[in-house]
Structures are given as C-alpha cells and as structure tokens.
Enzyme design. Structure first.
Site, PDB file in Angstrom:
ATOM      1  N   ASN A  39       0.838  -1.195   0.000  1.00 31.42           N
ATOM      2  CA  ASN A  39       0.000   0.000   0.000  1.00 31.42           C
ATOM      3  C   ASN A  39       0.878   1.252   0.000  1.00 31.42           C
ATOM      4  O   ASN A  39       1.942   1.292   0.631  1.00 31.42           O
ATOM      5  CB  ASN A  39      -1.017  -0.005   1.147  1.00 31.42           C
ATOM      6  N   GLU A  41       0.399   5.246   0.537  1.00 31.06           N
ATOM      7  CA  GLU A  41      -0.542   6.289   0.965  1.00 31.06           C
ATOM      8  C   GLU A  41      -0.123   7.657   0.430  1.00 31.06           C
ATOM      9  O   GLU A  41       0.969   7.835  -0.129  1.00 31.06           O
ATOM     10  CB  GLU A  41      -0.646   6.263   2.491  1.00 31.06           C
ATOM     11  N   CYS A  50      -4.042   0.545  -2.442  1.00 28.79           N
ATOM     12  CA  CYS A  50      -3.901  -0.683  -1.655  1.00 28.79           C
ATOM     13  C   CYS A  50      -2.794  -1.572  -2.218  1.00 28.79           C
ATOM     14  O   CYS A  50      -2.424  -1.470  -3.396  1.00 28.79           O
ATOM     15  CB  CYS A  50      -5.203  -1.461  -1.676  1.00 28.79           C
ATOM     16  N   GLU A  52      -3.025  -4.658  -2.959  1.00 27.44           N
ATOM     17  CA  GLU A  52      -3.549  -5.496  -4.050  1.00 27.44           C
ATOM     18  C   GLU A  52      -3.469  -4.744  -5.378  1.00 27.44           C
ATOM     19  O   GLU A  52      -3.139  -5.320  -6.420  1.00 27.44           O
ATOM     20  CB  GLU A  52      -5.006  -5.885  -3.783  1.00 27.44           C
ATOM     21  N   CYS A  83     -10.368  -4.698   0.531  1.00 29.23           N
ATOM     22  CA  CYS A  83     -11.440  -3.691   0.491  1.00 29.23           C
ATOM     23  C   CYS A  83     -12.347  -3.971  -0.716  1.00 29.23           C
ATOM     24  O   CYS A  83     -11.987  -4.735  -1.630  1.00 29.23           O
ATOM     25  CB  CYS A  83     -10.869  -2.280   0.447  1.00 29.23           C
ATOM     26  N   CYS A  86     -10.811  -3.332  -4.150  1.00 26.74           N
ATOM     27  CA  CYS A  86      -9.809  -4.327  -4.561  1.00 26.74           C
ATOM     28  C   CYS A  86     -10.470  -5.645  -4.963  1.00 26.74           C
ATOM     29  O   CYS A  86      -9.965  -6.363  -5.818  1.00 26.74           O
ATOM     30  CB  CYS A  86      -8.782  -4.549  -3.461  1.00 26.74           C
TER      31      CYS A  86
HETATM   32  N1  THU Z   1      -5.195  -1.667   2.730  1.00 29.92           N
HETATM   33  C1  THU Z   1      -4.623  -2.463   1.776  1.00 29.92           C
HETATM   34  O1  THU Z   1      -3.567  -2.123   1.213  1.00 29.92           O
HETATM   35  N2  THU Z   1      -5.234  -3.632   1.460  1.00 29.92           N
HETATM   36  C2  THU Z   1      -6.309  -4.141   2.101  1.00 29.92           C
HETATM   37  O2  THU Z   1      -6.721  -5.239   1.792  1.00 29.92           O
HETATM   38  C3  THU Z   1      -6.959  -3.360   3.171  1.00 29.92           C
HETATM   39  C4  THU Z   1      -6.442  -1.981   3.370  1.00 29.92           C
HETATM   40  C5  THU Z   1      -4.488  -0.433   3.117  1.00 29.92           C
HETATM   41  C6  THU Z   1      -5.064   0.862   2.619  1.00 29.92           C
HETATM   42  C7  THU Z   1      -4.477   1.843   3.614  1.00 29.92           C
HETATM   43  O3  THU Z   1      -3.176   2.239   3.178  1.00 29.92           O
HETATM   44  C8  THU Z   1      -4.325   1.039   4.893  1.00 29.92           C
HETATM   45  O4  THU Z   1      -4.445  -0.322   4.521  1.00 29.92           O
HETATM   46  C9  THU Z   1      -5.370   1.361   5.948  1.00 29.92           C
HETATM   47  O5  THU Z   1      -6.646   1.301   5.418  1.00 29.92           O
END
Ligand code: THU
Length: 130
Positions: A39, A41, A50, A52, A83, A86
């Site tokens: 991920n 940000e 994310c 994924e 999420c 994804c």
């Molecule tokens: N996140 C992911 O990368 N994948 C998931 O399956 C769930 C959430 C990340 C997004 C964000 O950077 C952090 O987790 C908190 O939501």
C-alpha cells in the site's frame, strides 16, 4: 517461497505515514510469475492505493493478465479482508474459483476465493443488450 511468504517479504516496503498499517500482496499469474505490491498512501488520503492494486499494476506491466492465486498479509489480529474496490479489481483478472489467502504476521490464515469475497460481481456480461 509460498505466496504468503512473498507477500510477507514485500510488506515492509509499504509507504504508510498516515495509517502506519503496512499491507503486502502477492499475485501468482497464470504464467507462474509472481508479482508483489504494497500500500502506498498519500497526504491527499483518497489518492492512496492498496497493496492489491500495486500487485495488479505490476502484473499488467509485467505482461500477464490472468491471476491464478492471491495472498495478502498485514500485522492485524485477524486476517485483513480486501477492500471492496480491490475485490472488483481482482475480479477483472481472476475467475471466481481463484484462491485468496488472507494472512496475519502472527501466522493466522483465512482461505477464501475471489468469488466468495465478491458475490454478484459486475461483469462485462451485464453490459450486453441485444
Ligand atoms: N489496505 C490495503 O492495502 N489492502 C487491504 O486489503 C486493506 C487496506 C491499506 C489501505 C491503507 O493504506 C491502509 O491499509 C489502511 O486502510
């Protein structure tokens, strides 16, 4: 290395200054090649991506378009579900029976499939009018 171990190995590279929640993802493509993502940000929060999505982007850039297996890992008490966005992104490149392993750093795993996490998926068939 197992696909969960691939996701575990890449997870530490996540860029997460806002949530401090690192996620690693690994995709085994139909070709056998493995693609990983983390991920990433952004200070403009909705611009974050994310793990994924990162792995999917790497797969497409690497020349593959079909997913054979997915693994996602985070340092959470329970395996973190992908999420909603994804789930739809994975479904674009995966059949419903594609295995998805959700894992924690402590070693808990939850075995599911793309079809189980996204029932009623919107597909190209829904756009066909005769
Ligand atoms: N996140 C992911 O990368 N994948 C998931 O399956 C769930 C959430 C990340 C997004 C964000 O950077 C952090 O987790 C908190 O939501």
């Amino acid at each position: 290395m197992s696909l969960v171990d691939e996701a575990r190995a890449i997870r530490d590279r996540a860029y997460v200054p806002y949530s401090n929640f690192k996620v690693g993802a690994a995709i085994r493509a139909a070709s056998g090649k493995v693609y990983v993502g983390v991920n990433v940000e952004n200070v403009a929060y909705p611009e974050g991506t994310c793990a994924e999505a990162g792995a999917i982007a790497a797969m497409i850039a690497g020349g593959d378009t079909r997913i054979a297996e997915v693994a996602v890992i985070a340092d959470s008490p329970e395996p973190v579900p992908c999420c909603g966005g994804c789930r739809q992104k994975l479904a674009e490149f995966a059949d419903a029976d594609v295995p998805v392993t959700l894992a924690t750093m402590a070693g808990k795993t939850l075995q599911t499939t793309v079809g189980q996490i996204l029932p009623g998926v919107f597909t190209v068939a829904h756009m066909q009018r005769d």
